[in-house]
Motif scaffolding. Structure first.
Motif, mmCIF file in Angstrom:
data_model
loop_
_atom_site.group_PDB
_atom_site.id
_atom_site.type_symbol
_atom_site.label_atom_id
_atom_site.label_comp_id
_atom_site.label_asym_id
_atom_site.label_seq_id
_atom_site.Cartn_x
_atom_site.Cartn_y
_atom_site.Cartn_z
ATOM 1 N N MET A 44 45.595 -49.184 18.096
ATOM 2 C CA MET A 44 46.051 -48.630 16.839
ATOM 3 C C MET A 44 46.467 -47.184 17.094
ATOM 4 N N SER A 45 47.624 -46.830 16.578
ATOM 5 C CA SER A 45 48.142 -45.499 16.862
ATOM 6 C C SER A 45 47.437 -44.432 16.021
ATOM 7 N N ALA A 46 47.612 -43.218 16.472
ATOM 8 C CA ALA A 46 46.964 -42.098 15.785
ATOM 9 C C ALA A 46 47.495 -41.937 14.371
ATOM 10 N N ILE A 47 48.772 -42.177 14.169
ATOM 11 C CA ILE A 47 49.335 -42.019 12.825
ATOM 12 C C ILE A 47 48.776 -43.065 11.869
ATOM 13 N N VAL A 48 48.562 -44.274 12.364
ATOM 14 C CA VAL A 48 47.979 -45.322 11.517
ATOM 15 C C VAL A 48 46.546 -44.938 11.151
ATOM 16 N N LYS A 49 45.788 -44.458 12.121
ATOM 17 C CA LYS A 49 44.409 -44.040 11.833
ATOM 18 C C LYS A 49 44.373 -42.901 10.828
ATOM 19 N N ARG A 50 45.268 -41.934 11.003
ATOM 20 C CA ARG A 50 45.312 -40.790 10.098
ATOM 21 C C ARG A 50 45.661 -41.244 8.685
ATOM 22 N N ARG A 51 46.631 -42.133 8.580
ATOM 23 C CA ARG A 51 47.019 -42.611 7.244
ATOM 24 C C ARG A 51 45.926 -43.467 6.615
ATOM 25 N N GLU A 52 45.171 -44.186 7.422
ATOM 26 C CA GLU A 52 44.052 -44.956 6.876
ATOM 27 C C GLU A 52 42.962 -44.016 6.350
ATOM 28 N N ARG A 53 42.732 -42.920 7.067
ATOM 29 C CA ARG A 53 41.759 -41.935 6.576
ATOM 30 C C ARG A 53 42.223 -41.339 5.248
ATOM 31 N N ILE A 54 43.509 -41.029 5.178
ATOM 32 C CA ILE A 54 44.060 -40.485 3.926
ATOM 33 C C ILE A 54 43.906 -41.505 2.801
ATOM 34 N N ALA A 55 44.174 -42.771 3.101
ATOM 35 C CA ALA A 55 44.046 -43.824 2.083
ATOM 36 C C ALA A 55 42.595 -43.949 1.612
ATOM 37 N N ARG A 56 41.637 -43.839 2.537
ATOM 38 C CA ARG A 56 40.220 -43.893 2.133
ATOM 39 C C ARG A 56 39.869 -42.720 1.221
ATOM 40 N N VAL A 57 40.364 -41.543 1.561
ATOM 41 C CA VAL A 57 40.108 -40.362 0.728
ATOM 42 C C VAL A 57 40.721 -40.566 -0.656
ATOM 43 N N ARG A 58 41.931 -41.112 -0.691
ATOM 44 C CA ARG A 58 42.589 -41.345 -1.986
ATOM 45 C C ARG A 58 41.824 -42.368 -2.824
ATOM 46 N N ARG A 59 41.250 -43.391 -2.176
ATOM 47 C CA ARG A 59 40.447 -44.373 -2.918
ATOM 48 C C ARG A 59 39.204 -43.707 -3.506
ATOM 49 N N VAL A 60 38.564 -42.855 -2.723
ATOM 50 C CA VAL A 60 37.379 -42.144 -3.212
ATOM 51 C C VAL A 60 37.759 -41.217 -4.365
ATOM 52 N N GLU A 61 38.887 -40.529 -4.227
ATOM 53 C CA GLU A 61 39.340 -39.645 -5.307
ATOM 54 C C GLU A 61 39.587 -40.446 -6.588
ATOM 55 N N HIS A 62 40.181 -41.640 -6.444
ATOM 56 C CA HIS A 62 40.439 -42.473 -7.620
ATOM 57 C C HIS A 62 39.136 -42.923 -8.266
ATOM 58 N N VAL A 63 38.172 -43.327 -7.453
ATOM 59 C CA VAL A 63 36.878 -43.748 -7.993
ATOM 60 C C VAL A 63 36.204 -42.588 -8.722
ATOM 61 N N MET A 64 36.273 -41.407 -8.130
ATOM 62 C CA MET A 64 35.669 -40.237 -8.776
ATOM 63 C C MET A 64 36.383 -39.902 -10.090
ATOM 64 N N ALA A 65 37.704 -39.983 -10.092
ATOM 65 C CA ALA A 65 38.465 -39.696 -11.310
ATOM 66 C C ALA A 65 38.165 -40.740 -12.387
ATOM 67 N N ALA A 66 38.025 -42.000 -11.976
ATOM 68 C CA ALA A 66 37.683 -43.050 -12.945
ATOM 69 C C ALA A 66 36.293 -42.821 -13.514
ATOM 70 N N GLY A 67 35.371 -42.379 -12.678
ATOM 71 C CA GLY A 67 34.018 -42.070 -13.151
ATOM 72 C C GLY A 67 34.011 -40.907 -14.127
ATOM 73 N N ALA A 68 34.782 -39.881 -13.818
ATOM 74 C CA ALA A 68 34.863 -38.726 -14.715
ATOM 75 C C ALA A 68 35.498 -39.120 -16.047
ATOM 76 N N ALA A 69 36.514 -39.980 -15.998
ATOM 77 C CA ALA A 69 37.150 -40.442 -17.238
ATOM 78 C C ALA A 69 36.175 -41.266 -18.069
ATOM 79 N N ALA A 70 35.406 -42.125 -17.411
ATOM 80 C CA ALA A 70 34.419 -42.940 -18.126
ATOM 81 C C ALA A 70 33.336 -42.053 -18.752
ATOM 82 N N ALA A 71 32.906 -41.032 -18.025
ATOM 83 C CA ALA A 71 31.897 -40.118 -18.563
ATOM 84 C C ALA A 71 32.434 -39.365 -19.778
ATOM 85 N N ALA A 72 33.693 -38.942 -19.714
ATOM 86 C CA ALA A 72 34.299 -38.232 -20.846
ATOM 87 C C ALA A 72 34.412 -39.156 -22.060
ATOM 88 N N GLU A 73 34.789 -40.407 -21.821
ATOM 89 C CA GLU A 73 34.874 -41.370 -22.922
ATOM 90 C C GLU A 73 33.502 -41.634 -23.524
#
Length: 142
Positions: free
Chosen positions: A1-30
Motif C-alpha cells: 500500500m502506497s504512502a499516499i493511500v495510507k495518508r488518505r486513510e488516516r485523513i478519512a479516519r480523522v474525518r469520521r471521528v470529526e463527524h461522530v463528534m459533531a453529531a454528538g454535539a448536535a444531539a447534545a444541543a437538541e
C-alpha cells in the motif's frame, strides 16, 4: 500500500471521528433545547394552575398566589431567551454536523481514488515488467 493511500486513510479516519463528534454535539444541543422547552411548558402549566376560581379567598392567600404567578412569569420569560439561544446553537451544531459529513464523504472518495490509482499503477508496472522480461528473453536468443 502506497504512502499516499495510507495518508488518505488516516485523513478519512480523522474525518469520521470529526463527524461522530459533531453529531454528538448536535444531539447534545437538541437534548438541551428539548429540556428547556419541557421546563418552559412545566412553568406555564404551574402558572396557569394559579388562576383563581370563583369563590372567596383570604387576602394573604391571594397575595401569595399573585407573587408566585409573578415569579413564574419572570422565569418563563427568562426561559424564552434561553430557548432562543438554544435554538441558535442547535442550528449551528446541525450545520457543523452536515459540514463534517461532507468532509468525511470527500475523504472517503479520496481514499477510493487513491486506492484505484495505486492499483492501476501496480498493474502498469507489472505489465511493463513482463514486457521488459519478454523483450530481454528474445534478445538473448539472437
Amino acid at each position: 500500500m502506497s504512502a499516499i493511500v495510507k495518508r488518505r486513510e488516516r485523513i478519512a479516519r480523522v474525518r469520521r471521528v470529526e463527524h461522530v463528534m459533531a453529531a454528538g454535539a448536535a444531539a447534545a444541543a437538541e437534548s438541551q433545547l428539548e429540556s428547556l422547552e419541557n421546563s418552559a411548558a412545566r412553568v406555564l402549566d404551574l402558572r396557569l394552575s394559579l388562576t383563581t376560581g370563583m369563590g372567596s379567598m383570604l387576602s394573604e392567600s391571594l397575595a401569595a398566589r399573585g407573587e408566585l404567578a409573578h415569579r413564574l412569569d419572570i422565569a418563563r420569560f427568562g426561559l424564552a431567551d434561553a430557548i432562543a439561544g438554544a435554538r441558535a446553537v442547535v442550528a449551528t451544531k446541525a450545520a457543523e454536523r452536515v459540514e463534517a459529513r461532507i468532509r468525511q464523504e470527500s475523504a472517503d472518495r479520496l481514499v477510493t481514488r487513491a486506492e484505484s490509482d495505486a492499483d492501476a499503477l501496480a498493474e502498469r508496472r507489472a505489465a511493463a515488467h513482463v514486457r521488459s522480461r519478454t523483450s530481454r528473453g528474445f534478445e538473448g536468443d539472437a
